[in-house]
Design an enzyme around this catalytic site. Sequence first.
Site, PDB file in Angstrom:
ATOM      1  N   THR A   1       0.792  -1.238   0.000  1.00  0.00           N
ATOM      2  CA  THR A   1       0.000   0.000   0.000  1.00  0.00           C
ATOM      3  C   THR A   1       0.821   1.283   0.000  1.00  0.00           C
ATOM      4  O   THR A   1       0.238   2.378  -0.011  1.00  0.00           O
ATOM      5  CB  THR A   1      -0.949   0.016   1.217  1.00  0.00           C
ATOM      6  OG1 THR A   1      -0.187  -0.129   2.416  1.00  0.00           O
ATOM      7  CG2 THR A   1      -1.962  -1.124   1.122  1.00  0.00           C
TER       8      THR A   1
ATOM      9  N   ASP B   1       1.699 -10.008  15.801  1.00  0.00           N
ATOM     10  CA  ASP B   1       2.177  -8.659  15.518  1.00  0.00           C
ATOM     11  C   ASP B   1       0.925  -7.822  15.270  1.00  0.00           C
ATOM     12  O   ASP B   1       0.300  -7.940  14.215  1.00  0.00           O
ATOM     13  CB  ASP B   1       3.074  -8.671  14.282  1.00  0.00           C
ATOM     14  CG  ASP B   1       3.547  -7.282  13.877  1.00  0.00           C
ATOM     15  OD1 ASP B   1       3.221  -6.302  14.585  1.00  0.00           O
ATOM     16  OD2 ASP B   1       4.235  -7.166  12.844  1.00  0.00           O
TER      17      ASP B   1
ATOM     18  N   ASP C   1       2.201   3.274  12.741  1.00  0.00           N
ATOM     19  CA  ASP C   1       3.564   3.610  13.166  1.00  0.00           C
ATOM     20  C   ASP C   1       3.736   5.116  13.048  1.00  0.00           C
ATOM     21  O   ASP C   1       2.946   5.802  12.387  1.00  0.00           O
ATOM     22  CB  ASP C   1       4.583   2.890  12.283  1.00  0.00           C
ATOM     23  CG  ASP C   1       5.944   2.730  12.955  1.00  0.00           C
ATOM     24  OD1 ASP C   1       6.111   3.206  14.103  1.00  0.00           O
ATOM     25  OD2 ASP C   1       6.839   2.124  12.343  1.00  0.00           O
TER      26      ASP C   1
ATOM     27  N   ASN D   1       5.050  -2.467  17.749  1.00  0.00           N
ATOM     28  CA  ASN D   1       6.018  -1.377  17.771  1.00  0.00           C
ATOM     29  C   ASN D   1       5.587  -0.386  18.852  1.00  0.00           C
ATOM     30  O   ASN D   1       4.590  -0.600  19.551  1.00  0.00           O
ATOM     31  CB  ASN D   1       6.155  -0.725  16.393  1.00  0.00           C
ATOM     32  CG  ASN D   1       4.849  -0.129  15.863  1.00  0.00           C
ATOM     33  OD1 ASN D   1       3.995   0.344  16.636  1.00  0.00           O
ATOM     34  ND2 ASN D   1       4.676  -0.127  14.546  1.00  0.00           N
ATOM     35  N   GLN D   2       6.329   0.695  19.009  1.00  0.00           N
ATOM     36  CA  GLN D   2       6.018   1.633  20.093  1.00  0.00           C
ATOM     37  C   GLN D   2       4.620   2.215  19.949  1.00  0.00           C
ATOM     38  O   GLN D   2       3.858   2.270  20.925  1.00  0.00           O
ATOM     39  CB  GLN D   2       7.044   2.758  20.131  1.00  0.00           C
ATOM     40  CG  GLN D   2       6.770   3.776  21.247  1.00  0.00           C
ATOM     41  CD  GLN D   2       7.816   4.871  21.341  1.00  0.00           C
ATOM     42  OE1 GLN D   2       8.945   4.686  20.902  1.00  0.00           O
ATOM     43  NE2 GLN D   2       7.449   6.010  21.903  1.00  0.00           N
TER      44      GLN D   2
ATOM     45  N   GLU E   1       1.981   1.021  18.461  1.00  0.00           N
ATOM     46  CA  GLU E   1       0.962   0.001  18.722  1.00  0.00           C
ATOM     47  C   GLU E   1       0.875  -0.341  20.205  1.00  0.00           C
ATOM     48  O   GLU E   1      -0.222  -0.514  20.755  1.00  0.00           O
ATOM     49  CB  GLU E   1       1.260  -1.240  17.886  1.00  0.00           C
ATOM     50  CG  GLU E   1       1.073  -0.989  16.400  1.00  0.00           C
ATOM     51  CD  GLU E   1       1.870  -1.897  15.498  1.00  0.00           C
ATOM     52  OE1 GLU E   1       1.655  -1.853  14.269  1.00  0.00           O
ATOM     53  OE2 GLU E   1       2.731  -2.659  16.000  1.00  0.00           O
TER      54      GLU E   1
ATOM     55  N   SER F   1      10.409  -1.501  18.309  1.00  0.00           N
ATOM     56  CA  SER F   1      11.168  -0.302  17.913  1.00  0.00           C
ATOM     57  C   SER F   1      10.699   0.892  18.732  1.00  0.00           C
ATOM     58  O   SER F   1       9.677   1.494  18.411  1.00  0.00           O
ATOM     59  CB  SER F   1      10.996  -0.019  16.416  1.00  0.00           C
ATOM     60  OG  SER F   1       9.624   0.053  16.079  1.00  0.00           O
TER      61      SER F   1
ATOM     62  N   GLY G   1       8.571  -5.334   9.970  1.00  0.00           N
ATOM     63  CA  GLY G   1       7.942  -6.007  11.099  1.00  0.00           C
ATOM     64  C   GLY G   1       7.655  -7.465  10.818  1.00  0.00           C
ATOM     65  O   GLY G   1       7.723  -8.309  11.727  1.00  0.00           O
ATOM     66  N   ASP G   2       7.359  -7.791   9.573  1.00  0.00           N
ATOM     67  CA  ASP G   2       7.099  -9.174   9.190  1.00  0.00           C
ATOM     68  C   ASP G   2       8.377 -10.010   9.266  1.00  0.00           C
ATOM     69  O   ASP G   2       8.345 -11.175   9.690  1.00  0.00           O
ATOM     70  CB  ASP G   2       6.511  -9.234   7.789  1.00  0.00           C
ATOM     71  CG  ASP G   2       5.245  -8.405   7.661  1.00  0.00           C
ATOM     72  OD1 ASP G   2       4.308  -8.645   8.439  1.00  0.00           O
ATOM     73  OD2 ASP G   2       5.202  -7.511   6.789  1.00  0.00           O
TER      74      ASP G   2
END
Length: 280
Positions: free
Chosen positions: A30, A96, A101, A129-130, A132, A167, A205-206
């Site tokens: 995307t 995840d 982000d 991540n931070q 989330e 992160s 992330g994946d």
Amino acid sequence: YVGNKSSVFPLHLHGFQVDAINSVQLSNHTQYPSVKGQILKANDVSELYEALKANNINHYNYVTTGYVGDPSFLETLARTVTDLRAKNPEIKYYCDPVMGDNGHFYVPKELLSVYRNVIVPIADVLLPNQFEAEQLSGHTICSEDDGWKVCDWLHSRGKAETVVITSGEIGATNDEIVCLGSFKRGATRVKVNIPKLKSTFTGSGDVFAAAFLIWSHKLPNDPRLVMERTVNTTYAVLARTYESFKDVSDPGSYDKELKLIQSKADLEIPPSQFEATVVE
């Protein structure tokens, strides 16, 4: 290289047999200007799973989920995980919770309540991540101590033995990010400091989630080394990608596609570039 395209290849390299279900079938990810394709509906994944169940081939050791764009799809995944646990009580669910982000959502905000109220209580491993982690907990992370408190909050909301904030913008300088891993419901804490690369990436992330599952499986009693190898794996892919386009003026999405296949050797045996430390 995002989603299953980023995660299945590393898992295959390490000998995992993977049944991959794409929540979307898109022409490209995307971040490109134009995207065409199809989005899997909740009843579609139900049909796929019912066939696996009917054929008695629904025995798995792990379930891992990443990007999901529809709340009903996510709720169906939760029911599927619960049913898989009835088949194999030892199954581990790695989540995840992909939502956004850098202060922005890139999924419908309706997913937040499903993650918070339905997914977090049943996940064994959470890898936000931070941004989330802050959205899930309702707490801002401004320091390492804040990060550990959010990890504790996420542990307290369900069965997650492990929470990793992948992160965090809480390094000693603006040129550094921090990865925080809370294991055994907070009994063991591990962190890794990582220099920032001067770009953003799609699909990192994946790769991180796949590497974390791989090394958690191979090193179940060594959380420090799990963190170290996961971070070094991910960073090696990102650094190779960055080197490929750093001299390109105004690089586009195609230029910044992860150099995943080119990183095969690092995915198999991560370099020892960054050390993880146990926080006492």
